[in-house]
Design a protein around this motif. Structure first.
Motif, PDB file in Angstrom:
ATOM      1  N   ARG A  51     103.574 -27.404 -91.172  1.00  0.00           N
ATOM      2  CA  ARG A  51     104.365 -28.637 -91.155  1.00  0.00           C
ATOM      3  C   ARG A  51     105.684 -28.444 -90.414  1.00  0.00           C
ATOM      4  O   ARG A  51     106.092 -29.306 -89.617  1.00  0.00           O
ATOM      5  CB  ARG A  51     104.648 -29.088 -92.589  1.00  0.00           C
ATOM      6  CG  ARG A  51     105.366 -30.427 -92.674  1.00  0.00           C
ATOM      7  CD  ARG A  51     106.039 -30.625 -94.021  1.00  0.00           C
ATOM      8  NE  ARG A  51     107.174 -29.711 -94.201  1.00  0.00           N
ATOM      9  CZ  ARG A  51     108.022 -29.787 -95.225  1.00  0.00           C
ATOM     10  NH1 ARG A  51     107.848 -30.718 -96.155  1.00  0.00           N
ATOM     11  NH2 ARG A  51     109.019 -28.921 -95.328  1.00  0.00           N
ATOM     12  N   MET A  54     105.151 -28.417 -86.721  1.00  0.00           N
ATOM     13  CA  MET A  54     104.891 -29.769 -86.224  1.00  0.00           C
ATOM     14  C   MET A  54     106.185 -30.562 -86.114  1.00  0.00           C
ATOM     15  O   MET A  54     106.364 -31.359 -85.184  1.00  0.00           O
ATOM     16  CB  MET A  54     103.910 -30.484 -87.152  1.00  0.00           C
ATOM     17  CG  MET A  54     102.496 -29.953 -87.093  1.00  0.00           C
ATOM     18  SD  MET A  54     101.389 -30.864 -88.203  1.00  0.00           S
ATOM     19  CE  MET A  54      99.834 -30.033 -87.846  1.00  0.00           C
ATOM     20  N   GLY A  55     107.109 -30.347 -87.057  1.00  0.00           N
ATOM     21  CA  GLY A  55     108.391 -31.045 -87.004  1.00  0.00           C
ATOM     22  C   GLY A  55     109.197 -30.652 -85.786  1.00  0.00           C
ATOM     23  O   GLY A  55     109.773 -31.509 -85.100  1.00  0.00           O
ATOM     24  N   GLY A  58     107.709 -32.020 -82.473  1.00  0.00           N
ATOM     25  CA  GLY A  58     108.005 -33.424 -82.210  1.00  0.00           C
ATOM     26  C   GLY A  58     109.405 -33.669 -81.699  1.00  0.00           C
ATOM     27  O   GLY A  58     109.741 -34.810 -81.368  1.00  0.00           O
ATOM     28  N   ASN A  62     114.279 -35.874 -83.199  1.00  0.00           N
ATOM     29  CA  ASN A  62     113.487 -36.927 -83.835  1.00  0.00           C
ATOM     30  C   ASN A  62     113.222 -36.666 -85.310  1.00  0.00           C
ATOM     31  O   ASN A  62     112.516 -37.443 -85.957  1.00  0.00           O
ATOM     32  CB  ASN A  62     112.138 -37.085 -83.118  1.00  0.00           C
ATOM     33  CG  ASN A  62     112.300 -37.564 -81.691  1.00  0.00           C
ATOM     34  OD1 ASN A  62     113.161 -38.390 -81.405  1.00  0.00           O
ATOM     35  ND2 ASN A  62     111.487 -37.029 -80.792  1.00  0.00           N
ATOM     36  N   TRP A  65     113.590 -39.409 -87.898  1.00  0.00           N
ATOM     37  CA  TRP A  65     112.534 -40.422 -87.978  1.00  0.00           C
ATOM     38  C   TRP A  65     111.403 -39.972 -88.894  1.00  0.00           C
ATOM     39  O   TRP A  65     110.810 -40.797 -89.615  1.00  0.00           O
ATOM     40  CB  TRP A  65     112.006 -40.738 -86.584  1.00  0.00           C
ATOM     41  CG  TRP A  65     113.008 -41.469 -85.733  1.00  0.00           C
ATOM     42  CD1 TRP A  65     113.721 -40.972 -84.685  1.00  0.00           C
ATOM     43  CD2 TRP A  65     113.431 -42.822 -85.904  1.00  0.00           C
ATOM     44  NE1 TRP A  65     114.562 -41.929 -84.176  1.00  0.00           N
ATOM     45  CE2 TRP A  65     114.407 -43.087 -84.899  1.00  0.00           C
ATOM     46  CE3 TRP A  65     113.079 -43.842 -86.787  1.00  0.00           C
ATOM     47  CZ2 TRP A  65     115.020 -44.323 -84.767  1.00  0.00           C
ATOM     48  CZ3 TRP A  65     113.703 -45.084 -86.663  1.00  0.00           C
ATOM     49  CH2 TRP A  65     114.659 -45.306 -85.659  1.00  0.00           C
ATOM     50  N   LEU A  66     111.097 -38.678 -88.880  1.00  0.00           N
ATOM     51  CA  LEU A  66     110.095 -38.163 -89.810  1.00  0.00           C
ATOM     52  C   LEU A  66     110.595 -38.274 -91.251  1.00  0.00           C
ATOM     53  O   LEU A  66     109.820 -38.588 -92.167  1.00  0.00           O
ATOM     54  CB  LEU A  66     109.758 -36.707 -89.478  1.00  0.00           C
ATOM     55  CG  LEU A  66     109.012 -36.479 -88.158  1.00  0.00           C
ATOM     56  CD1 LEU A  66     108.804 -34.981 -87.918  1.00  0.00           C
ATOM     57  CD2 LEU A  66     107.665 -37.197 -88.169  1.00  0.00           C
ATOM     58  N   TRP A 120     100.011 -38.006 -83.418  1.00  0.00           N
ATOM     59  CA  TRP A 120     100.288 -38.916 -84.520  1.00  0.00           C
ATOM     60  C   TRP A 120      99.640 -38.439 -85.816  1.00  0.00           C
ATOM     61  O   TRP A 120     100.183 -38.674 -86.906  1.00  0.00           O
ATOM     62  CB  TRP A 120      99.831 -40.328 -84.172  1.00  0.00           C
ATOM     63  CG  TRP A 120     100.770 -40.974 -83.204  1.00  0.00           C
ATOM     64  CD1 TRP A 120     100.573 -41.174 -81.864  1.00  0.00           C
ATOM     65  CD2 TRP A 120     102.080 -41.465 -83.489  1.00  0.00           C
ATOM     66  NE1 TRP A 120     101.676 -41.768 -81.297  1.00  0.00           N
ATOM     67  CE2 TRP A 120     102.624 -41.969 -82.275  1.00  0.00           C
ATOM     68  CE3 TRP A 120     102.852 -41.546 -84.648  1.00  0.00           C
ATOM     69  CZ2 TRP A 120     103.887 -42.530 -82.198  1.00  0.00           C
ATOM     70  CZ3 TRP A 120     104.121 -42.107 -84.578  1.00  0.00           C
ATOM     71  CH2 TRP A 120     104.618 -42.588 -83.361  1.00  0.00           C
ATOM     72  N   ARG A 123     102.099 -35.931 -87.060  1.00  0.00           N
ATOM     73  CA  ARG A 123     103.250 -36.578 -87.691  1.00  0.00           C
ATOM     74  C   ARG A 123     102.882 -37.169 -89.048  1.00  0.00           C
ATOM     75  O   ARG A 123     103.669 -37.103 -90.006  1.00  0.00           O
ATOM     76  CB  ARG A 123     103.789 -37.671 -86.758  1.00  0.00           C
ATOM     77  CG  ARG A 123     104.477 -37.121 -85.520  1.00  0.00           C
ATOM     78  CD  ARG A 123     104.767 -38.194 -84.496  1.00  0.00           C
ATOM     79  NE  ARG A 123     105.487 -37.657 -83.348  1.00  0.00           N
ATOM     80  CZ  ARG A 123     105.648 -38.297 -82.202  1.00  0.00           C
ATOM     81  NH1 ARG A 123     105.117 -39.514 -82.044  1.00  0.00           N
ATOM     82  NH2 ARG A 123     106.322 -37.739 -81.202  1.00  0.00           N
ATOM     83  N   TYR A 126     102.821 -34.351 -91.493  1.00  0.00           N
ATOM     84  CA  TYR A 126     104.182 -33.949 -91.859  1.00  0.00           C
ATOM     85  C   TYR A 126     104.732 -34.881 -92.946  1.00  0.00           C
ATOM     86  O   TYR A 126     105.275 -34.426 -93.964  1.00  0.00           O
ATOM     87  CB  TYR A 126     105.089 -33.992 -90.625  1.00  0.00           C
ATOM     88  CG  TYR A 126     106.503 -33.518 -90.878  1.00  0.00           C
ATOM     89  CD1 TYR A 126     106.903 -32.249 -90.486  1.00  0.00           C
ATOM     90  CD2 TYR A 126     107.439 -34.327 -91.512  1.00  0.00           C
ATOM     91  CE1 TYR A 126     108.201 -31.801 -90.712  1.00  0.00           C
ATOM     92  CE2 TYR A 126     108.731 -33.900 -91.748  1.00  0.00           C
ATOM     93  CZ  TYR A 126     109.107 -32.632 -91.350  1.00  0.00           C
ATOM     94  OH  TYR A 126     110.390 -32.201 -91.595  1.00  0.00           O
TER      95      TYR A 126
END
Length: 434
Positions: A51, A54-55, A58, A62, A65-66, A120, A123, A126
């Motif tokens: 995770r 992946m953060g 991205g 950003n 936004w997550l 996506w 995301r 995540y």
């Protein structure tokens, strides 16, 4: 001296009770609680390094936004949980929720197996995993606060929480060993199996409670739904100054955590450009944190709480974070950040988390399962969002030192409120002997 203290201690439970702050008859509950959180956190920490990668992938810019997406999903899931808590008997609430999340992991595994590179989907994973950990951990601690009396929780929650730390140590190790062979989809299936395995210690804890004095009335209550509206948790918080104080405490905690999290992401991205190396760094930090935490939880937390009360658990780490942010303001280098991050997480897992859970042992069952869950999910993730955007705004107009100094001020307020809440809880729980 209590009756349990007057009885001679024999056998394995007696030997274990001499190492931890437990009576011999309480050792089975400690072991079952330890196993519950070991399985839960092993499954979660297998997926956490993925995770985090992946953060970063991205874009660090950003991340807010997550965090916002996680908060929105939490808001959507909270009334569903409230409806389930209203309809399902208390003793079956945790199994129902854990089975649901296990099924969601199977669904994500199938999605990743079919489209591993879908940004996506990554995301979404995540956001879902971030929401998942708050719900399942909150429900687990609500269950433990339901099973144990306030005095028992004061002595034993540290040992129970050590299961979470051992699971947090085992998870990234298992993930590192297996990911090359089973892939991310395989890790999700293993995590789902571990989540289902949590139902075994839950059953053992229910059986242990049934053997305790005054258990008949508690068993009848556990066989009934909690009741109340689907948003009863938020209503309970609004009506209680004590719960409002706990909510603000959590908001300040999440602010400190988020400020350090963003700084960690920024420095990891700048120091380790390779994604594989980033995952290894995140996993290494997890291993260091859990290794240091286990010893403190098993051998120190219970004894420290019994001698000094919950207040010390809620104030020591915030005070240390004031100093930590001061160091970051002076030298924002990755080794300094790693040290402060490890200190914060060790302190939270070994001291703050057990102390925060003890605050709910002296409240009624609807507060334990609904207000507590609302604090641990909606309030927690709301704090994440607010502090994420605050961090972004301050970083945009100021320097990294300005962000660190603001973090120090927030940590100071966190310490003051922790001291106040600890004193209130210690007074409320004073009549409870064990």
């Amino acid at each position: 001296m209590t009756a349990s203290e007057a009885r001679p201690r024999r056998g394995l439970p007696a030997a274990l009770s001499r190492l931890v702050a437990a009576e011999p008859e309480e050792v089975p509950a400690v072991l079952a609680g330890f196993l519950l959180f070991f399985l839960l956190f092993t499954g979660y920490f297998m997926l956490r390094p993925v995770r985090e990668t992946m953060g970063v992938a991205g874009g660090v810019d950003n991340l807010q936004w997550l965090f916002t997406g996680t908060f929105v999903v939490t808001l959507l899931v909270t009334p569903i949980y409230g409806w389930v808590a209203r309809a399902v008997p208390r003793e079956r609430l945790l199994p129902v929720c854990y089975l649901f999340f296990a099924a969601s992991f199977v669904a994500f595994a199938l999605g990743i197996w079919r489209a591993a590179d879908d940004v996506w989907l990554g995301r979404g994973f995540y956001v879902w995993l971030s929401m998942f950990t708050l719900f399942v951990v909150s429900i687990g601690w609500s269950f433990m606060a339901d099973v144990m009396r306030p005095g028992q929780a004061k002595r034993l929650f540290g040992q129970v929480a050590a299961g979470a730390s051992l699971g947090g140590l085992a998870g990234p190790l298992v993930s590192g060993l297996l990911v090359a062979h089973v892939g991310h989809a395989g890790l999700l299936l293993i995590s789902a199996a571990l989540l289902i395995g949590c139902l075994v210690p839950v059953r053992l804890l229910l059986q242990w409670r049934a053997r305790q004095p005054r258990a008949e009335g508690e068993a009848r209550a556990a066989s009934r739904p909690i009741g109340g509206g689907v948003l009863a948790g938020l209503t309970l918080i609004a009506r209680s100054p004590y719960l409002i104080g706990v909510s603000v405490f959590v908001l300040l905690l999440t602010s400190v955590t988020t400020f350090l999290y963003f700084e960690q992401a920024r420095l990891v991205e700048a120091t380790f450009p390779d994604e594989t190396r980033q995952t290894q760094v995140f996993a290494a930090i997890d291993v260091a944190v859990q290794s240091l935490t286990i010893f403190i939880q098993i051998f120190l937390t219970g004894h420290l709480t019994r001698r000094l009360g919950v207040t010390v658990l809620l104030t020591l780490v915030p005070v240390l974070m004031v100093a930590g942010f001061g160091l970051l303001a002076a030298a924002a280098a990755f080794p300094v950040l790693a040290g402060v991050m490890i200190l914060r997480r060790v302190g939270e897992y070994a001291l703050v988390r057990p102390g925060r859970e003890m605050l709910f042992t002296s409240v009624d069952n609807e507060t334990k399962y609904k207000a507590k869950n609302a604090i641990d999910t909606v309030v927690y993730r709301g704090g994440d969002v607010l502090s994420a955007w605050l961090n972004t705004a301050v970083a945009a107009v100021g320097s990294g030192a300005a962000v660190a100094l603001l973090g120090a001020a927030i940590a100071a307020a966190w310490a003051a409120l922790g001291f106040r809440l600890g004193r209130i809880h210690d007074r409320r729980a004073q009549p409870e002997g064990t």
